[in-house]
Design a protein around this motif. Structure first.
Motif, PDB file in Angstrom:
ATOM      1  N   TYR A   1       0.814  -1.200   0.000  1.00  0.00           N
ATOM      2  CA  TYR A   1       0.000   0.000   0.000  1.00  0.00           C
ATOM      3  C   TYR A   1       0.855   1.261   0.000  1.00  0.00           C
ATOM      4  O   TYR A   1       0.599   2.205  -0.732  1.00  0.00           O
ATOM      5  CB  TYR A   1      -0.897  -0.037   1.240  1.00  0.00           C
ATOM      6  CG  TYR A   1      -1.622   1.256   1.494  1.00  0.00           C
ATOM      7  CD1 TYR A   1      -2.801   1.537   0.804  1.00  0.00           C
ATOM      8  CD2 TYR A   1      -1.125   2.185   2.389  1.00  0.00           C
ATOM      9  CE1 TYR A   1      -3.471   2.724   1.032  1.00  0.00           C
ATOM     10  CE2 TYR A   1      -1.787   3.374   2.619  1.00  0.00           C
ATOM     11  CZ  TYR A   1      -2.957   3.641   1.940  1.00  0.00           C
ATOM     12  OH  TYR A   1      -3.613   4.805   2.161  1.00  0.00           O
ATOM     13  N   TRP A   2       1.892   1.238   0.862  1.00  0.00           N
ATOM     14  CA  TRP A   2       2.684   2.466   1.017  1.00  0.00           C
ATOM     15  C   TRP A   2       3.423   2.797  -0.274  1.00  0.00           C
ATOM     16  O   TRP A   2       3.526   3.963  -0.643  1.00  0.00           O
ATOM     17  CB  TRP A   2       3.679   2.299   2.176  1.00  0.00           C
ATOM     18  CG  TRP A   2       2.976   1.952   3.451  1.00  0.00           C
ATOM     19  CD1 TRP A   2       3.041   0.787   4.130  1.00  0.00           C
ATOM     20  CD2 TRP A   2       2.041   2.772   4.166  1.00  0.00           C
ATOM     21  NE1 TRP A   2       2.238   0.819   5.224  1.00  0.00           N
ATOM     22  CE2 TRP A   2       1.598   2.036   5.285  1.00  0.00           C
ATOM     23  CE3 TRP A   2       1.531   4.063   3.982  1.00  0.00           C
ATOM     24  CZ2 TRP A   2       0.688   2.530   6.190  1.00  0.00           C
ATOM     25  CZ3 TRP A   2       0.625   4.552   4.900  1.00  0.00           C
ATOM     26  CH2 TRP A   2       0.208   3.792   5.988  1.00  0.00           C
TER      27      TRP A   2
ATOM     28  N   LEU B   1     -14.830  -1.334   1.778  1.00  0.00           N
ATOM     29  CA  LEU B   1     -14.337  -2.407   2.642  1.00  0.00           C
ATOM     30  C   LEU B   1     -14.768  -3.765   2.117  1.00  0.00           C
ATOM     31  O   LEU B   1     -14.034  -4.734   2.191  1.00  0.00           O
ATOM     32  CB  LEU B   1     -14.875  -2.218   4.062  1.00  0.00           C
ATOM     33  CG  LEU B   1     -14.368  -0.987   4.793  1.00  0.00           C
ATOM     34  CD1 LEU B   1     -15.050  -0.886   6.146  1.00  0.00           C
ATOM     35  CD2 LEU B   1     -12.867  -1.036   4.963  1.00  0.00           C
TER      36      LEU B   1
ATOM     37  N   THR C   1       0.092 -18.223   6.516  1.00  0.00           N
ATOM     38  CA  THR C   1      -1.056 -18.071   5.626  1.00  0.00           C
ATOM     39  C   THR C   1      -1.025 -19.077   4.474  1.00  0.00           C
ATOM     40  O   THR C   1      -1.988 -19.224   3.750  1.00  0.00           O
ATOM     41  CB  THR C   1      -1.109 -16.652   5.009  1.00  0.00           C
ATOM     42  OG1 THR C   1       0.058 -16.480   4.197  1.00  0.00           O
ATOM     43  CG2 THR C   1      -1.149 -15.584   6.080  1.00  0.00           C
TER      44      THR C   1
ATOM     45  N   HIS D   1     -10.761 -13.826   2.195  1.00  0.00           N
ATOM     46  CA  HIS D   1      -9.531 -13.468   1.490  1.00  0.00           C
ATOM     47  C   HIS D   1      -8.483 -14.500   1.834  1.00  0.00           C
ATOM     48  O   HIS D   1      -8.211 -14.734   2.996  1.00  0.00           O
ATOM     49  CB  HIS D   1      -9.043 -12.080   1.919  1.00  0.00           C
ATOM     50  CG  HIS D   1      -9.847 -10.979   1.327  1.00  0.00           C
ATOM     51  ND1 HIS D   1      -9.364 -10.148   0.360  1.00  0.00           N
ATOM     52  CD2 HIS D   1     -11.112 -10.603   1.547  1.00  0.00           C
ATOM     53  CE1 HIS D   1     -10.312  -9.288   0.017  1.00  0.00           C
ATOM     54  NE2 HIS D   1     -11.385  -9.548   0.732  1.00  0.00           N
TER      55      HIS D   1
ATOM     56  N   ASN E   1      -5.248 -14.486   0.930  1.00  0.00           N
ATOM     57  CA  ASN E   1      -3.896 -13.974   1.167  1.00  0.00           C
ATOM     58  C   ASN E   1      -3.952 -12.864   2.196  1.00  0.00           C
ATOM     59  O   ASN E   1      -4.211 -11.712   1.877  1.00  0.00           O
ATOM     60  CB  ASN E   1      -3.303 -13.457  -0.151  1.00  0.00           C
ATOM     61  CG  ASN E   1      -3.172 -14.569  -1.160  1.00  0.00           C
ATOM     62  OD1 ASN E   1      -2.681 -15.647  -0.842  1.00  0.00           O
ATOM     63  ND2 ASN E   1      -3.655 -14.340  -2.362  1.00  0.00           N
ATOM     64  N   TYR E   2      -3.701 -13.244   3.424  1.00  0.00           N
ATOM     65  CA  TYR E   2      -3.780 -12.261   4.507  1.00  0.00           C
ATOM     66  C   TYR E   2      -2.678 -11.218   4.353  1.00  0.00           C
ATOM     67  O   TYR E   2      -1.531 -11.542   4.043  1.00  0.00           O
ATOM     68  CB  TYR E   2      -3.639 -12.972   5.856  1.00  0.00           C
ATOM     69  CG  TYR E   2      -3.852 -12.042   7.015  1.00  0.00           C
ATOM     70  CD1 TYR E   2      -5.139 -11.734   7.440  1.00  0.00           C
ATOM     71  CD2 TYR E   2      -2.775 -11.451   7.660  1.00  0.00           C
ATOM     72  CE1 TYR E   2      -5.344 -10.862   8.489  1.00  0.00           C
ATOM     73  CE2 TYR E   2      -2.975 -10.572   8.706  1.00  0.00           C
ATOM     74  CZ  TYR E   2      -4.255 -10.284   9.110  1.00  0.00           C
ATOM     75  OH  TYR E   2      -4.459  -9.407  10.151  1.00  0.00           O
TER      76      TYR E   2
ATOM     77  N   THR F   1       1.414  -3.429   6.213  1.00  0.00           N
ATOM     78  CA  THR F   1       1.748  -3.551   4.791  1.00  0.00           C
ATOM     79  C   THR F   1       0.741  -2.807   3.924  1.00  0.00           C
ATOM     80  O   THR F   1       1.111  -2.078   3.008  1.00  0.00           O
ATOM     81  CB  THR F   1       1.764  -5.038   4.378  1.00  0.00           C
ATOM     82  OG1 THR F   1       2.568  -5.752   5.301  1.00  0.00           O
ATOM     83  CG2 THR F   1       2.303  -5.225   2.970  1.00  0.00           C
ATOM     84  N   ASP F   2      -0.527  -3.005   4.196  1.00  0.00           N
ATOM     85  CA  ASP F   2      -1.575  -2.388   3.391  1.00  0.00           C
ATOM     86  C   ASP F   2      -2.835  -2.248   4.256  1.00  0.00           C
ATOM     87  O   ASP F   2      -3.644  -3.176   4.340  1.00  0.00           O
ATOM     88  CB  ASP F   2      -1.846  -3.268   2.161  1.00  0.00           C
ATOM     89  CG  ASP F   2      -2.736  -2.574   1.139  1.00  0.00           C
ATOM     90  OD1 ASP F   2      -3.462  -1.639   1.526  1.00  0.00           O
ATOM     91  OD2 ASP F   2      -2.697  -2.973  -0.035  1.00  0.00           O
ATOM     92  N   PRO F   3      -3.003  -1.084   4.906  1.00  0.00           N
ATOM     93  CA  PRO F   3      -4.099  -0.930   5.874  1.00  0.00           C
ATOM     94  C   PRO F   3      -5.485  -1.168   5.266  1.00  0.00           C
ATOM     95  O   PRO F   3      -6.333  -1.813   5.896  1.00  0.00           O
ATOM     96  CB  PRO F   3      -3.963   0.509   6.358  1.00  0.00           C
ATOM     97  CG  PRO F   3      -2.636   0.966   5.937  1.00  0.00           C
ATOM     98  CD  PRO F   3      -2.184   0.125   4.811  1.00  0.00           C
ATOM     99  N   LEU F   4      -5.720  -0.658   4.070  1.00  0.00           N
ATOM    100  CA  LEU F   4      -7.061  -0.801   3.478  1.00  0.00           C
ATOM    101  C   LEU F   4      -7.367  -2.261   3.150  1.00  0.00           C
ATOM    102  O   LEU F   4      -8.443  -2.773   3.452  1.00  0.00           O
ATOM    103  CB  LEU F   4      -7.170   0.037   2.214  1.00  0.00           C
ATOM    104  CG  LEU F   4      -7.619   1.482   2.417  1.00  0.00           C
ATOM    105  CD1 LEU F   4      -7.760   2.179   1.071  1.00  0.00           C
ATOM    106  CD2 LEU F   4      -8.950   1.541   3.166  1.00  0.00           C
TER     107      LEU F   4
ATOM    108  N   LEU G   1      -8.004  -4.104   6.264  1.00  0.00           N
ATOM    109  CA  LEU G   1      -9.325  -3.825   6.821  1.00  0.00           C
ATOM    110  C   LEU G   1     -10.405  -4.598   6.061  1.00  0.00           C
ATOM    111  O   LEU G   1     -11.386  -5.073   6.657  1.00  0.00           O
ATOM    112  CB  LEU G   1      -9.587  -2.321   6.732  1.00  0.00           C
ATOM    113  CG  LEU G   1     -10.443  -1.709   7.834  1.00  0.00           C
ATOM    114  CD1 LEU G   1      -9.950  -2.106   9.205  1.00  0.00           C
ATOM    115  CD2 LEU G   1     -10.476  -0.191   7.705  1.00  0.00           C
ATOM    116  N   ARG G   2     -10.202  -4.752   4.772  1.00  0.00           N
ATOM    117  CA  ARG G   2     -11.161  -5.523   3.973  1.00  0.00           C
ATOM    118  C   ARG G   2     -11.186  -6.985   4.399  1.00  0.00           C
ATOM    119  O   ARG G   2     -12.179  -7.684   4.230  1.00  0.00           O
ATOM    120  CB  ARG G   2     -10.776  -5.449   2.484  1.00  0.00           C
ATOM    121  CG  ARG G   2     -11.250  -4.179   1.829  1.00  0.00           C
ATOM    122  CD  ARG G   2     -10.683  -4.021   0.447  1.00  0.00           C
ATOM    123  NE  ARG G   2     -10.841  -5.213  -0.372  1.00  0.00           N
ATOM    124  CZ  ARG G   2     -10.406  -5.304  -1.630  1.00  0.00           C
ATOM    125  NH1 ARG G   2      -9.779  -4.286  -2.170  1.00  0.00           N
ATOM    126  NH2 ARG G   2     -10.580  -6.388  -2.320  1.00  0.00           N
TER     127      ARG G   2
END
Lengths: 594, 317
Positions: free
Chosen positions: A7-8, A36, A254, B168, B170-171, B176-179, B182-183
């Motif tokens: 994301y970053w 979401l 995972t 999902h 692939n956790y 790493t990726d907040p959005l 959150l999904r």
């Protein structure tokens, strides 16, 4: 999109225009929840058409079936290269050493490691992989010639010495590190030598009909000697020490991901499992999904390619019917791979009259009708999955006589050896239903009190192993294996599980039990050492009839008539007959339709 | 108050010791051990040496008391040891997974508060109305329906109706990726929040109804205060002590519920780790994880006790 960009990174790289900002603000206000909930398109199947790779010819010494080769070539001509195969499994693996751990790592071992050869059950054919030739100059010698230029994933050359090392470390791994592979899998090996860099010579302790087939199983995957020797415990539990078609990219809580190995060798002579430039699929991803409903949800949404889990089929016909009509789902009926054995505590049931009473009190036809919706088969000591060696259905049915009146008489004549019959099962849903069914039958037909005990696997294993059994009957579910010795006979052979678990030891204190155990063991050994197929078949018949006539050390329960293979329609060239019989996960001619 | 906090903290190690001893004993009484789970039914060639060797290697051949105190001694120094099953460091495994579970728990509590409190207030200020009846029916349903069933429906129905799944595979970590994260975690949090929000709503309602007709509320109204001020500043505030207690307890319940939610939604959290450890009789891992759960529960309750002093100045320690 690079799925590794986080994301970053994306945030930093993003340019935000005024229009984007205004539009984004409006959308954000209206649909935060939708964002979401939004389902991203994570289908990375960007396929590229492969060049046609067919070429004629079978393996030099192993007889690759012409039809299998032709089918592989035809499929290869249409194959598309690329994409990611998505699978699920229920638990994280316990390690990646093929000689040490064989549970929960079937997504890794066939991908990371190569083997000398594979075995195709449906055509009874050896399919050469790392070996270019395999010959048996005499009854106790197997000689492999291995191909040139093979490399391990760390860049080391793969030589005959690695083969010899891999195939001789089994006893040490079992004794010192508790390997999950036992002697039934490798005990036939006497010595393995590498006279030169391209030749491996395996000397057997005695002639063994099953040795070439057993050497095609996962535990014989070749590990890098240097990497194993470098480890303090001499294992490769946590390193990628293979030379297989894929190398390890990710392994965590995972799941796992393997990617195409850039230096993987070509199979100039293709067969049913390998094409010249296979594998076609670029990556394999396995997610940890414990819950079956979750796996179903992911599969129906197109996020999994095979349902329900790695190495499993759908066993419920109703579920199969419901999945058959779904979009992008291919559902096929295949030969069953299920088997269940009901063991006696052979000390409590040392009188054959008691064993026969149990057998005759169970209505196998009713069991098939009520638990398999009428689609079931009788099973015997060899197992219906090996039709070349198994007894026919009519013969087996003859051994499953249902005669409640006679059963009651026999039970009384045997002195009613148990006031209560406890049937031990584990959490296998079908196994516990069978236990309930048998409990009802014995109560009704023998007039004996019964109790069904269902425990988690750990407790169940401990209950099997205790010398003083806390059960009278013990139900074990298991799956198909490629040789009689490690299929149904694993449950029945005193040198395998029957010895400790069912009180059927060769040195059992009770002389009757000991004599029966010794006789059955001798018959198992005799068929195993018989190289001539016709003579072996007769010896297998003798062995089966002895076990069935004496009803020792338990009863092979009826099995479902079919299993149901369910996969995403984009998965092509699925070896349906062999999917669960060793070839499903190593078949490199699988490909994904874009 | 500091003396109270210190007293509570001093009690923590003793409590953890008692809990770990009890838990170890319960696991020890169970048939089988981690060595046996490795071998399955066990053939004679394995019984000769291999099982005994593996038991020795794992330390399972020692008396139970020695095994426990060996574990406890190391745990005191912060070393929770290795898993008996995969030989990986327990602290490392907990460190990897704990943030995922805590995130779900925090999100669940936020959703619980965001839904439960307004529903409780609405129900309390209109007692006997159709709205009150409707909300009470909904909250009773929320408490009664098991979380695993809600989760299963949430997975199956959308895929049948729209071909879409909230699962999902692939956790992705929050850092790493907040959005994206959150999904993924919103769904287990929503599932866990169903029953806890319903419970909180009922507690808020009953607690507010107790004070809604008391003298000081009547006085506030008589002073001419606006109804909203009366409800929020006088009635609801008096319910806060009860509410804090319930939310603190719910946090513990959510941690427990994470075992099921993580299993269903394939979240690599500490709940899923516990589930697998129990089935593998991996007692070192079970003890390690339970100690972390217990410690969190104790600290949350301590935090709740401290918060009491802020919401009700009459409370002193």
């Amino acid at each position: 999109m690079d799925d590794r960009a986080n994301y970053w990174t994306r945030y930093r790289n993003r340019r935000l225009s005024r229009r984007t900002f205004v539009a984004g603000s409006g959308a954000a206000a209206a649909g935060a929840a939708a964002i979401l909930a939004g389902c991203g398109d994570d289908d990375d199947n960007g396929g590229k058409t492969a060049t046609a790779t067919s070429s004629s010819g079978g393996s030099p010494s192993a007889s690759a079936a012409a039809s299998a080769s032709a089918s592989a070539s035809a499929s290869a001509a249409a194959a598309t290269r690329g994409g990611t195969l998505k699978l699920a499994k229920q638990q994280v693996d316990e390690g990646m050493d093929p000689g040490l751990k064989v549970v929960n790592n079937l997504d890794l071992l066939p991908s990371l490691y190569n083997r000398s050869h594979l075995y195709q059950v449906s055509t009874n054919t050896m399919l050469l992989d790392a070996a270019t030739a395999m010959e048996q100059p005499d009854n106790t010698t197997i000689r492999f010639t291995i191909r040139d230029g093979m490399k391990f994933h760390n860049g080391d050359a793969q030589t005959a010495e690695d083969f010899a090392y891999t195939w001789t470390r089994f006893p040490t791994l079992l004794k010192e590190q508790g390997s999950q592979a036992n002697e039934a899998n490798w005990g036939f090996i006497d010595t393995v030598t590498a006279p030169d860099a391209k030749t491996v010579v395996v000397k057997l302790k005695a002639p063994s009909a099953s040795a070439p087939v057993l050497m095609a199983t996962t535990i014989f995957s070749i590990v890098n000697k240097k990497q194993a020797e470098a480890d303090s415990k001499k294992n490769v539990q946590n390193v990628d020490a293979g030379a297989g078609a894929y190398s390890l990219d990710k392994r965590d809580a995972t799941g796992t991901r393997v990617v195409r190995f850039k230096d993987y060798y070509k199979h100039e002579k293709p067969n049913a499992a390998f094409a010249v430039d296979s594998p076609y699929i670029d990556n394999w991803e396995t997610s940890i999904i414990v819950d079956n409903a979750a796996a179903k949800s992911a599969f129906l949404a197109g996020n999994l390619d095979v349902y329900p889990q790695l190495g499993q089929t759908v066993s419920d016909k109703l579920e199969f019917e419901s999945l058959k009509g779904q979009k992008n789902v291919t559902a096929k009926q295949v030969d069953t791979t299920e088997a269940r054995f009901m063991a006696f505590d052979n000390v409590k049931f040392k009188d054959i009259k008691a064993r026969r009473a149990i057998l005759e009190a169970i209505d196998s036809k009713a069991l098939i009708a009520s638990l398999y919706a009428g689609d079931g088969l009788y099973d015997g000591p060899v197992g219906v999955g090996l039709p070349a060696f198994a007894l026919d259905q009519k013969t087996l049915e003859g051994y499953r006589k249902f005669d409640p009146a006679d059963a009651k008489k026999l039970w009384e004549a045997a002195g009613k050896p148990a006031s209560k019959i406890r049937i031990q099962a584990n959490q296998d849903p079908r196994g516990s239903s069978i236990a309930e069914f048998i409990g009802q039958q014995l109560k009704q037909n023998l007039g004996v009190d019964t109790e069904v005990l269902v425990n988690d696997t750990t407790t169940w294993v401990a209950r099997a192993r205790e010398p003083q059994k806390q059960w009278e009957l013990f139900i074990v579910p298991y799956n198909f294996s490629t040789t009689p010795e490690i299929y149904n006979m694993t449950m029945m052979d005193p040198a395998a599980f029957a010895g400790v678990s069912w009180n059927f030891q060769l040195d059992q204190a009770d002389p009757d039990v000991q004599a029966t155990a010794k006789a059955l063991r001798a018959l198992v050994a005799a068929q195993s050492q018989e190289i001539d197929p016709a003579k072996r078949k007769q010896k297998l018949i003798d062995m089966q009839k002895y076990a069935l006539d004496n009803i020792v050390p338990g009863i092979n329960l009826p099995v479902p008539g079919h299993s149901y293979l369910v996969y995403n329609s984009r998965l092509q060239n699925v070896p349906e007959a062999d999917w669960l019989k060793g070839l499903g996960l190593v078949n490199q001619t699988l490909w994904l339709k874009a | 108050m500091w003396a109270y906090i210190i007293r509570r903290l001093i009690a923590v190690p003793f409590m953890l010791f008692g809990l770990s001893a009890l838990l170890f004993w319960l696991l020890y009484l169970r048939p089988g051990n981690a060595a046996l789970t490795n071998f399955g039914l066990v053939s004679p060639d394995q019984t000769k040496d291999a099982v005994a060797n593996l038991e020795k290697d794992l330390g399972l051949d020692r008396p139970a008391v020695v095994q426990y105190f060996d574990w406890a001694g190391h745990a005191l120094t912060g070393d929770l040891g290795e898993s008996l099953k995969n030989r990986r460091s327990i602290s490392g495994q907990i460190g990897e997974r704990l943030p995922n579970t805590v995130e779900i728990a925090v999100l669940t509590i936020l959703i619980t508060a965001a839904i439960g409190i307004p529903v409780g207030i609405l129900s309390a200020i209109r007692p006997g109305s159709w709205l009150d009846y409707s909300l009470r029916v909904v909250t009773i349903a929320g408490i009664s329906i098991p979380s695993f069933w809600v989760a299963t429906l949430l997975l199956i129905l959308p895929v049948i109706w729209w071909g879409w799944t909230p699962l999902h595979q692939n956790y992705v970590n929050f850092t790493t990726d907040p959005l994206e994260n959150l999904r993924i975690v919103i769904w287990p949090a929503l599932v866990l929040a169903v029953s806890s929000a319903a419970y909180v709503a009922r507690i808020v309602r009953s607690s507010m109804l107790e004070t809604l007709y008391s003298d000081y509320v009547r006085t506030a109204r008589a002073k001419g205060l606006r109804e909203r001020v009366v409800i929020i500043q006088h009635v609801f505030r008096s319910s806060l002590v009860t509410l804090l207690t319930v939310i603190g307890l719910q946090f513990g319940a959510v941690l427990g519920g994470s075992v099921i939610a993580e299993q269903i939604f394939a979240i690599p959290g500490i709940g899923l780790l516990t589930y697998q450890a129990v089935f593998n009789v991996d007692y070192t891992l079970v003890l390690g994880v339970t100690m972390v759960f217990a410690l969190m529960f104790v600290l949350i309750n301590l935090a709740v006790d401290i918060l009491y002093t802020f919401v009700d100045p009459r409370i002193r320690y």
